[in-house]
Design a protein around this motif. Sequence first.
Motif, PDB file in Angstrom:
ATOM      1  N   HIS A  75       0.809  -1.229   0.000  1.00  0.00           N
ATOM      2  CA  HIS A  75       0.000   0.000   0.000  1.00  0.00           C
ATOM      3  C   HIS A  75       0.839   1.274   0.000  1.00  0.00           C
ATOM      4  O   HIS A  75       0.292   2.377   0.057  1.00  0.00           O
ATOM      5  CB  HIS A  75      -0.967   0.046   1.190  1.00  0.00           C
ATOM      6  CG  HIS A  75      -2.098  -0.929   1.094  1.00  0.00           C
ATOM      7  ND1 HIS A  75      -2.979  -0.961   0.045  1.00  0.00           N
ATOM      8  CD2 HIS A  75      -2.489  -1.925   1.940  1.00  0.00           C
ATOM      9  CE1 HIS A  75      -3.880  -1.911   0.235  1.00  0.00           C
ATOM     10  NE2 HIS A  75      -3.595  -2.521   1.373  1.00  0.00           N
ATOM     11  N   GLY A  76       2.166   1.172  -0.036  1.00  0.00           N
ATOM     12  CA  GLY A  76       2.988   2.361  -0.155  1.00  0.00           C
ATOM     13  C   GLY A  76       3.480   2.929   1.162  1.00  0.00           C
ATOM     14  O   GLY A  76       3.284   2.344   2.228  1.00  0.00           O
ATOM     15  N   ASP A  98       8.672   1.639  -7.885  1.00  0.00           N
ATOM     16  CA  ASP A  98       8.480   0.235  -8.227  1.00  0.00           C
ATOM     17  C   ASP A  98       7.082  -0.201  -7.796  1.00  0.00           C
ATOM     18  O   ASP A  98       6.667   0.061  -6.655  1.00  0.00           O
ATOM     19  CB  ASP A  98       9.513  -0.645  -7.517  1.00  0.00           C
ATOM     20  CG  ASP A  98      10.912  -0.464  -8.089  1.00  0.00           C
ATOM     21  OD1 ASP A  98      11.040   0.194  -9.143  1.00  0.00           O
ATOM     22  OD2 ASP A  98      11.869  -0.968  -7.486  1.00  0.00           O
ATOM     23  N   VAL A  99       6.363  -0.864  -8.691  1.00  0.00           N
ATOM     24  CA  VAL A  99       4.996  -1.318  -8.415  1.00  0.00           C
ATOM     25  C   VAL A  99       4.927  -2.819  -8.672  1.00  0.00           C
ATOM     26  O   VAL A  99       5.162  -3.277  -9.799  1.00  0.00           O
ATOM     27  CB  VAL A  99       3.969  -0.580  -9.297  1.00  0.00           C
ATOM     28  CG1 VAL A  99       2.546  -0.924  -8.854  1.00  0.00           C
ATOM     29  CG2 VAL A  99       4.189   0.922  -9.276  1.00  0.00           C
ATOM     30  N   GLU A 100       4.616  -3.570  -7.620  1.00  0.00           N
ATOM     31  CA  GLU A 100       4.590  -5.027  -7.716  1.00  0.00           C
ATOM     32  C   GLU A 100       3.310  -5.584  -7.085  1.00  0.00           C
ATOM     33  O   GLU A 100       2.649  -4.902  -6.297  1.00  0.00           O
ATOM     34  CB  GLU A 100       5.798  -5.621  -6.990  1.00  0.00           C
ATOM     35  CG  GLU A 100       7.150  -5.159  -7.512  1.00  0.00           C
ATOM     36  CD  GLU A 100       8.281  -5.634  -6.620  1.00  0.00           C
ATOM     37  OE1 GLU A 100       8.685  -6.802  -6.767  1.00  0.00           O
ATOM     38  OE2 GLU A 100       8.729  -4.844  -5.769  1.00  0.00           O
ATOM     39  N   PRO A 101       2.991  -6.838  -7.386  1.00  0.00           N
ATOM     40  CA  PRO A 101       1.849  -7.485  -6.727  1.00  0.00           C
ATOM     41  C   PRO A 101       2.234  -7.998  -5.344  1.00  0.00           C
ATOM     42  O   PRO A 101       3.412  -7.960  -4.961  1.00  0.00           O
ATOM     43  CB  PRO A 101       1.523  -8.646  -7.674  1.00  0.00           C
ATOM     44  CG  PRO A 101       2.850  -9.001  -8.283  1.00  0.00           C
ATOM     45  CD  PRO A 101       3.598  -7.701  -8.413  1.00  0.00           C
ATOM     46  N   TRP A 102       1.233  -8.460  -4.577  1.00  0.00           N
ATOM     47  CA  TRP A 102       1.546  -9.147  -3.315  1.00  0.00           C
ATOM     48  C   TRP A 102       2.465 -10.320  -3.624  1.00  0.00           C
ATOM     49  O   TRP A 102       2.279 -11.025  -4.621  1.00  0.00           O
ATOM     50  CB  TRP A 102       0.286  -9.708  -2.676  1.00  0.00           C
ATOM     51  CG  TRP A 102      -0.700  -8.812  -1.991  1.00  0.00           C
ATOM     52  CD1 TRP A 102      -1.940  -9.201  -1.566  1.00  0.00           C
ATOM     53  CD2 TRP A 102      -0.591  -7.435  -1.584  1.00  0.00           C
ATOM     54  NE1 TRP A 102      -2.595  -8.165  -0.943  1.00  0.00           N
ATOM     55  CE2 TRP A 102      -1.772  -7.072  -0.936  1.00  0.00           C
ATOM     56  CE3 TRP A 102       0.424  -6.488  -1.707  1.00  0.00           C
ATOM     57  CZ2 TRP A 102      -1.992  -5.802  -0.412  1.00  0.00           C
ATOM     58  CZ3 TRP A 102       0.208  -5.214  -1.200  1.00  0.00           C
ATOM     59  CH2 TRP A 102      -0.977  -4.880  -0.561  1.00  0.00           C
ATOM     60  N   ARG A 103       3.439 -10.566  -2.770  1.00  0.00           N
ATOM     61  CA  ARG A 103       4.383 -11.672  -2.956  1.00  0.00           C
ATOM     62  C   ARG A 103       4.156 -12.701  -1.859  1.00  0.00           C
ATOM     63  O   ARG A 103       4.597 -12.513  -0.729  1.00  0.00           O
ATOM     64  CB  ARG A 103       5.823 -11.166  -2.896  1.00  0.00           C
ATOM     65  CG  ARG A 103       6.175 -10.113  -3.942  1.00  0.00           C
ATOM     66  CD  ARG A 103       6.195 -10.678  -5.340  1.00  0.00           C
ATOM     67  NE  ARG A 103       6.782  -9.739  -6.294  1.00  0.00           N
ATOM     68  CZ  ARG A 103       6.865  -9.970  -7.589  1.00  0.00           C
ATOM     69  NH1 ARG A 103       6.368 -11.098  -8.080  1.00  0.00           N
ATOM     70  NH2 ARG A 103       7.411  -9.090  -8.406  1.00  0.00           N
ATOM     71  N   ALA A 104       3.433 -13.747  -2.143  1.00  0.00           N
ATOM     72  CA  ALA A 104       3.180 -14.801  -1.166  1.00  0.00           C
ATOM     73  C   ALA A 104       2.745 -16.063  -1.903  1.00  0.00           C
ATOM     74  O   ALA A 104       2.027 -15.992  -2.910  1.00  0.00           O
ATOM     75  CB  ALA A 104       2.096 -14.386  -0.166  1.00  0.00           C
ATOM     76  N   ILE A 160     -10.225  -5.217   6.419  1.00  0.00           N
ATOM     77  CA  ILE A 160     -10.860  -5.245   5.102  1.00  0.00           C
ATOM     78  C   ILE A 160     -10.359  -6.411   4.245  1.00  0.00           C
ATOM     79  O   ILE A 160     -10.727  -6.520   3.068  1.00  0.00           O
ATOM     80  CB  ILE A 160     -10.655  -3.912   4.351  1.00  0.00           C
ATOM     81  CG1 ILE A 160      -9.160  -3.576   4.230  1.00  0.00           C
ATOM     82  CG2 ILE A 160     -11.409  -2.787   5.050  1.00  0.00           C
ATOM     83  CD1 ILE A 160      -8.864  -2.301   3.440  1.00  0.00           C
ATOM     84  N   GLY A 161      -9.520  -7.264   4.804  1.00  0.00           N
ATOM     85  CA  GLY A 161      -9.074  -8.447   4.078  1.00  0.00           C
ATOM     86  C   GLY A 161      -8.255  -8.148   2.847  1.00  0.00           C
ATOM     87  O   GLY A 161      -8.311  -8.894   1.861  1.00  0.00           O
ATOM     88  N   CYS A 162      -7.450  -7.084   2.885  1.00  0.00           N
ATOM     89  CA  CYS A 162      -6.680  -6.708   1.700  1.00  0.00           C
ATOM     90  C   CYS A 162      -5.504  -7.637   1.453  1.00  0.00           C
ATOM     91  O   CYS A 162      -5.084  -7.838   0.315  1.00  0.00           O
ATOM     92  CB  CYS A 162      -6.200  -5.266   1.822  1.00  0.00           C
ATOM     93  SG  CYS A 162      -5.015  -4.971   3.156  1.00  0.00           S
ATOM     94  N   GLY A 163      -4.933  -8.188   2.536  1.00  0.00           N
ATOM     95  CA  GLY A 163      -3.793  -9.084   2.391  1.00  0.00           C
ATOM     96  C   GLY A 163      -2.447  -8.419   2.547  1.00  0.00           C
ATOM     97  O   GLY A 163      -1.410  -9.057   2.341  1.00  0.00           O
ATOM     98  N   ALA A 164      -2.422  -7.128   2.925  1.00  0.00           N
ATOM     99  CA  ALA A 164      -1.139  -6.444   3.122  1.00  0.00           C
ATOM    100  C   ALA A 164      -0.304  -7.130   4.192  1.00  0.00           C
ATOM    101  O   ALA A 164       0.924  -7.177   4.103  1.00  0.00           O
ATOM    102  CB  ALA A 164      -1.379  -4.979   3.497  1.00  0.00           C
TER     103      ALA A 164
END
Length: 248
Positions: A75-76, A98-104, A160-164
């Motif tokens: 989320h920055g 740099d903009v990336e997806p969640w890494r998991a 909110i279940g965002c996954g951060a």
Amino acid sequence: MRLKLRVWRQTGPDDAGRMVTYEVDDVSPDMSFLELLDVLNEKLILAGEEPIAFDHDCREGICGACSLVINGTPHGPQKATTTCQLHMRTFSDGDSIDVEPWRARAFPVIKDLVVDRTAFDRIIQAGGYITAPTGSAPEAHSVPVPKPDADAAFEAATCIGCGACVAACPNGSGMLFTAAKITHLGLMPQGQPERDSRVLNMVHAHDEEGFGGCTNSGECTAVCPKGIPLAAISQLNKDFLHAVRAKS
């Protein structure tokens, strides 16, 4: 503002993926980060290129869909802020981002910046509900709830279940999310009938989905846009130990 974006591009789950650099001019400081991506996608479409795939919905910091890792932080850089509420005035002219997806492991990439977060749905299905018939909304104060329990339950319910939390955790653990859902229901009178089975089933579902173990390092709470505290995980651990002992 003029910005350089290095964006993760991946055509599908089986593609290796890569970082691609884009220059974006005339960026307004009042734009949200998602509006920046909208502007970039308009330019890509006009140039006949494939737009960047990314998740979004409410754009009001409520739904949790805007799951992006920005300069290495979910989320920055701005605390307690979702990607959609992150404005470009947070950055400076000439910055590289740099903009990336969640890494998991439990969140496989579908395309570009979009990941599959249905593992969270299956954790909820394992026990994030109550079976007691509650009918319509009760009259105020008709069900006495201690103020500390009500406050802790409300705090947990803001998840909110965002996954951060998963993206930030070095182990890829989803325990803060799971704890928030368990704590929210477990502290309320309506959630008592399934309190033991809920924690056992949801923790089991969490582990089955491939999330890592929690080591209470705290990265999850540092990036949570709703400020869910580590105390939620402590409550989960208490409930889990109680449920194990009661079962044995």
